[in-house]
Design a protein around this motif. Structure first.
Motif, PDB file in Angstrom:
ATOM      1  N   ASP A   1      41.597  30.796  47.820  1.00  0.00           N
ATOM      2  CA  ASP A   1      42.183  29.068  49.140  1.00  0.00           C
ATOM      3  C   ASP A   1      40.719  27.804  48.600  1.00  0.00           C
ATOM      4  OD1 ASP A   1      40.465  30.476  50.676  1.00  0.00           O
ATOM      5  OD2 ASP A   1      41.631  30.273  52.223  1.00  0.00           O
ATOM      6  N   PRO A   2      40.567  27.141  49.484  1.00  0.00           N
ATOM      7  CA  PRO A   2      40.230  26.266  49.079  1.00  0.00           C
ATOM      8  C   PRO A   2      38.532  26.811  49.627  1.00  0.00           C
ATOM      9  CG  PRO A   2      41.799  25.310  49.917  1.00  0.00           C
ATOM     10  CD  PRO A   2      42.552  26.362  50.257  1.00  0.00           C
ATOM     11  N   SER A   3      38.438  27.324  50.325  1.00  0.00           N
ATOM     12  CA  SER A   3      37.639  28.067  51.047  1.00  0.00           C
ATOM     13  C   SER A   3      36.411  28.911  50.275  1.00  0.00           C
ATOM     14  CB  SER A   3      37.079  28.448  52.345  1.00  0.00           C
ATOM     15  OG  SER A   3      38.322  29.432  52.021  1.00  0.00           O
ATOM     16  N   GLY A   4      37.584  29.203  49.392  1.00  0.00           N
ATOM     17  CA  GLY A   4      36.904  30.794  47.929  1.00  0.00           C
ATOM     18  C   GLY A   4      36.238  29.712  47.000  1.00  0.00           C
TER      19      GLY A   4
ATOM     20  N   LEU B   1      40.306  35.848  47.405  1.00  0.00           N
ATOM     21  CA  LEU B   1      38.749  34.734  47.832  1.00  0.00           C
ATOM     22  C   LEU B   1      39.550  34.387  48.557  1.00  0.00           C
ATOM     23  CD1 LEU B   1      35.806  35.225  47.752  1.00  0.00           C
ATOM     24  CD2 LEU B   1      35.898  34.085  46.093  1.00  0.00           C
ATOM     25  N   ASP B   2      40.042  34.031  50.243  1.00  0.00           N
ATOM     26  CA  ASP B   2      40.692  33.648  51.059  1.00  0.00           C
ATOM     27  C   ASP B   2      38.817  33.113  51.975  1.00  0.00           C
ATOM     28  OD1 ASP B   2      39.866  35.642  52.287  1.00  0.00           O
ATOM     29  OD2 ASP B   2      42.043  35.975  52.095  1.00  0.00           O
ATOM     30  N   ALA B   3      39.253  32.333  53.236  1.00  0.00           N
ATOM     31  CA  ALA B   3      38.444  32.079  54.150  1.00  0.00           C
ATOM     32  C   ALA B   3      37.427  32.938  55.004  1.00  0.00           C
ATOM     33  CB  ALA B   3      39.096  31.569  55.179  1.00  0.00           C
ATOM     34  N   ASN B   4      38.665  34.335  54.735  1.00  0.00           N
ATOM     35  CA  ASN B   4      38.102  35.907  55.672  1.00  0.00           C
ATOM     36  C   ASN B   4      36.665  36.032  55.101  1.00  0.00           C
ATOM     37  OD1 ASN B   4      39.732  35.257  58.077  1.00  0.00           O
ATOM     38  ND2 ASN B   4      41.546  36.523  56.414  1.00  0.00           N
ATOM     39  N   LEU B   5      36.434  36.334  53.609  1.00  0.00           N
ATOM     40  CA  LEU B   5      35.803  36.752  52.729  1.00  0.00           C
ATOM     41  C   LEU B   5      34.881  35.593  51.554  1.00  0.00           C
ATOM     42  CD1 LEU B   5      38.115  38.947  50.349  1.00  0.00           C
ATOM     43  CD2 LEU B   5      35.735  39.739  52.315  1.00  0.00           C
ATOM     44  N   SER B   6      35.187  34.573  52.125  1.00  0.00           N
ATOM     45  CA  SER B   6      34.084  33.386  51.538  1.00  0.00           C
ATOM     46  C   SER B   6      32.420  33.168  51.874  1.00  0.00           C
ATOM     47  CB  SER B   6      34.392  31.889  51.372  1.00  0.00           C
ATOM     48  OG  SER B   6      34.747  31.457  52.846  1.00  0.00           O
ATOM     49  N   ALA B   7      32.598  33.594  53.094  1.00  0.00           N
ATOM     50  CA  ALA B   7      30.498  33.650  53.535  1.00  0.00           C
ATOM     51  C   ALA B   7      30.736  34.541  52.985  1.00  0.00           C
ATOM     52  CB  ALA B   7      31.287  33.312  55.625  1.00  0.00           C
ATOM     53  N   GLN B   8      30.839  35.726  53.436  1.00  0.00           N
ATOM     54  CA  GLN B   8      30.801  37.861  52.965  1.00  0.00           C
ATOM     55  C   GLN B   8      30.214  37.048  51.206  1.00  0.00           C
ATOM     56  OE1 GLN B   8      33.294  40.072  54.216  1.00  0.00           O
ATOM     57  NE2 GLN B   8      31.687  41.652  53.661  1.00  0.00           N
ATOM     58  N   PHE B   9      31.244  36.430  50.459  1.00  0.00           N
ATOM     59  CA  PHE B   9      30.921  36.434  49.364  1.00  0.00           C
ATOM     60  C   PHE B   9      29.312  35.719  48.949  1.00  0.00           C
ATOM     61  CE2 PHE B   9      31.679  33.551  45.325  1.00  0.00           C
ATOM     62  CZ  PHE B   9      31.977  34.623  43.994  1.00  0.00           C
ATOM     63  N   ILE B  10      29.305  34.691  49.386  1.00  0.00           N
ATOM     64  CA  ILE B  10      28.418  34.265  49.513  1.00  0.00           C
ATOM     65  C   ILE B  10      27.054  34.559  49.397  1.00  0.00           C
ATOM     66  CG2 ILE B  10      26.868  31.505  50.379  1.00  0.00           C
ATOM     67  CD1 ILE B  10      29.848  30.344  50.541  1.00  0.00           C
ATOM     68  N   THR B  11      26.650  35.618  50.650  1.00  0.00           N
ATOM     69  CA  THR B  11      25.872  36.265  51.858  1.00  0.00           C
ATOM     70  C   THR B  11      25.352  37.453  50.519  1.00  0.00           C
ATOM     71  OG1 THR B  11      26.675  34.996  53.602  1.00  0.00           O
ATOM     72  CG2 THR B  11      25.142  37.105  53.318  1.00  0.00           C
TER      73      THR B  11
END
Length: 124
Positions: free
Chosen positions: A55-58, A21-31
């Motif tokens: 990562d921190p964004s995850g 769960l990283d910066a690439n997926l974090s926004a999609q995870f939330i949405t």
């Protein structure tokens, strides 16, 4: 993002099928989670047993989803964490997260909070 959901009467179990769960997926995870129609009026259990790293964004995405649930007077619990993720999450905010070692405990925890809310609403 690939994921599985299991909808029960008062609970939705969300299980990402990603190992990071990283910066690439974090926004999609939330949405993805906050827009799940199945989540309407139901508590959430995040089953992170397939997630190996974040990562921190995850980590922030997990906190964001968690807080979203409580802002909407619903509960959230996290289960299936490996030791490294457990340590990272507890280091960030040990007092606010419901982290459980098993799915059964996660279900018990959110159902107890649900019952507590119902009882408190009945007293008012």
């Amino acid at each position: 993002m690939k994921f599985k959901i299991d909808t029960k009467e008062k609970i939705v179990v969300f299980c990402p099928e990603e190992d990071a769960l990283d910066a690439n997926l974090s926004a999609q995870f939330i949405t993805t989670i906050t827009n799940l129609p199945e989540l309407n009026g139901r508590n959430l259990i995040l089953d992170l047993n397939l997630v190996q790293t974040a990562d921190p964004s995850g980590l922030q995405a997990i906190f964001t989803v968690y807080q979203h649930m409580y802002d909407n007077q619903l509960s959230c619990a996290i289960t299936g964490l490996n030791n490294a993720l457990t340590q990272h999450l507890k280091a960030e905010a040990p007092e606010i997260l419901n982290i459980t070692p098993t799915m059964a405990e996660a279900i018990d925890l959110v159902m107890m909070e649900e019952l507590e809310r119902e009882l408190l609403d009945g007293l008012e």
